[in-house]
Write an enzyme that holds these catalytic residues in place. Structure first.
Site, PDB file in Angstrom:
ATOM      1  N   CYS A  84      37.234  96.926 -55.820  1.00 38.87           N
ATOM      2  CA  CYS A  84      38.100  96.422 -56.880  1.00 38.87           C
ATOM      3  C   CYS A  84      37.242  95.972 -58.064  1.00 38.87           C
ATOM      4  O   CYS A  84      36.194  95.343 -57.867  1.00 38.87           O
ATOM      5  CB  CYS A  84      38.924  95.256 -56.353  1.00 38.87           C
ATOM      6  N   CYS A  91      36.966  87.119 -52.517  1.00 33.30           N
ATOM      7  CA  CYS A  91      37.496  88.380 -51.999  1.00 33.30           C
ATOM      8  C   CYS A  91      36.401  89.374 -51.641  1.00 33.30           C
ATOM      9  O   CYS A  91      35.574  89.737 -52.487  1.00 33.30           O
ATOM     10  CB  CYS A  91      38.454  88.985 -53.016  1.00 33.30           C
ATOM     11  N   CYS A 161      57.642  94.682 -50.548  1.00 28.94           N
ATOM     12  CA  CYS A 161      56.840  93.831 -51.413  1.00 28.94           C
ATOM     13  C   CYS A 161      55.560  94.579 -51.746  1.00 28.94           C
ATOM     14  O   CYS A 161      55.032  95.311 -50.898  1.00 28.94           O
ATOM     15  CB  CYS A 161      56.516  92.507 -50.716  1.00 28.94           C
TER      16      CYS A 161
END
Length: 377
Positions: A84, A91, A161
């Site tokens: 990412c 993270c 979701c």
């Protein structure tokens, strides 16, 4: 709730008097017990209450908006993992930390594999299927893929979701038209502490995405991560940020940091010590009182809790959690353990109530032309 707002230095006597005059006995039907909390000072006063008083109040308020002893169960799947471009300090999926975390990046999962995972989730009792991608934001080429996933999963009768990073208004509208039920985009912490967590997007960027989601008609899912080295003042400010929104998020995950070696925040917490579980439970209870009609979800950090600690979290007003052995890249409590604990606590599973898509395809039998019919909200 005038008594609550006058509390500055809680004592056993003052809180006993407060509950005796304003809160019915557990088991009776609570009537108009939900306070109107709006100011930062009121939130701080809640955090200062004796824990048992706070939990009692949170549970009674919880029962005014939700069925007692009923929980909503979700399953989370990473549909694109790692590398990412964000630098979130907690993270392992951040490309900025990959040399230390050694997380193996994975490309998008094929649609049929996602659908198979959703079928397994439904068979085990989940009512909501959540899909997360390690993107700063979805690209134009990603949108047909995520729209297809929404439609395929909804066809199974599950709520949907997604958490895909930032969204612009057009992207939010596309997801709403496909029928997405919830969009997750966490604030993570307070505005003040935020710069200690991430630098590749601003706090206002996060609020803008939440506004785009809200304006599209999708339910908002937005929570935090406690235990990143923030202070209680930061947790108070985070709750206050939720109350400053036009409407509180329909779903609020209250995550407990799982410190991952190789991430800046994970290394810091592992060296300096982790947050007290009771402070995390206190945060759940305050969130429940301030956002009485929102689902409050147990997410990251639950795998390390004892049965007694999880029971306190449910008493504090949590009524949603993730099933499955994995949350994106971190571990989760075992499903068999969850089933056992629910039996022992007498908790029942909530049924799915997915909303209809805003646009339905209509095929003209004569011409073969396909068009879209917009449904009323």
């Amino acid at each position: 709730m005038a008594g609550l707002l006058s509390i500055t230095e809680p004592t056993a006597k003052s809180t006993d008097e407060f509950f005796a005059s304003t809160i019915p006995t557990l088991g009776q039907s609570p009537t108009n017990t939900t306070p109107t909390i709006s100011s930062r000072e009121q939130i701080a006063q809640l955090f200062d209450l004796p824990l048992m008083d706070l939990l009692l109040q949170a549970q009674l308020i919880h029962r005014e908006s939700f069925v007692a002893n009923e929980v909503q169960i979700s399953t989370l799947l990473s549909i694109k993992t790692g590398n990412c471009p964000e630098d979130c300090g907690y993270c392992s999926q951040s490309g900025h930390h990959r040399d230390k975390t050694k997380l193996q990046a994975e490309k998008r999962i094929d649609v049929d594999k996602v659908v198979a995972a959703a079928k397994r989730a439904k068979a085990t009792g989940s009512s909501r299927f959540c899909m997360g991608a390690a993107w700063k934001h979805p690209s134009a080429k990603d949108m047909p893929y995520v729209v297809e996933l929404i439609k395929e999963v909804k066809d199974l009768g599950l709520e949907t979701c997604m958490t895909l990073g930032m969204l612009n208004p057009d992207q939010a509208t596309q997801l709403a038209d496909a029928g997405l039920d919830y969009y997750n985009h966490n604030l993570d912490t307070s505005r003040r502490y935020y710069e200690q967590v991430v630098s590749t997007r601003s706090y206002d960027d996060r609020l803008d995405t939440l506004s785009n989601v809200r304006n599209s008609g999708i339910n908002v899912c937005s929570g935090n991560i406690v235990g990143m080295g923030e202070s209680r003042d930061d947790r108070i400010d985070w709750v206050h940020e939720l109350l400053k929104m036009p409407k509180a998020p329909e779903s609020i995950p209250v995550n407990l940091l799982v410190p991952i070696a190789g991430t800046p925040i994970g290394d810091k917490v592992l060296a300096e010590g982790e947050l007290s579980i009771l402070e995390w439970i206190r945060t759940i209870a305050v969130t429940r009182i301030c956002c009485p009609s929102s689902y409050v979800r147990l997410s990251a950090g639950r795998e390390s809790l004892s049965d007694a600690e999880q029971s306190l979290a449910f008493m504090a007003g949590a009524n949603s959690f993730f099933y499955g052995d994995k949350l994106l890249t971190t571990g989760n409590a075992s499903q068999s353990g969850d089933d056992r604990l629910m039996r022992e606590l007498g908790l029942t599973k909530q049924f799915a109530t997915p909303r209809a898509p805003k646009a339905l395809p209509v095929l003209d039998a004569m011409s073969g032309h396909e068009s879209q019919v917009m449904l009323a909200d």
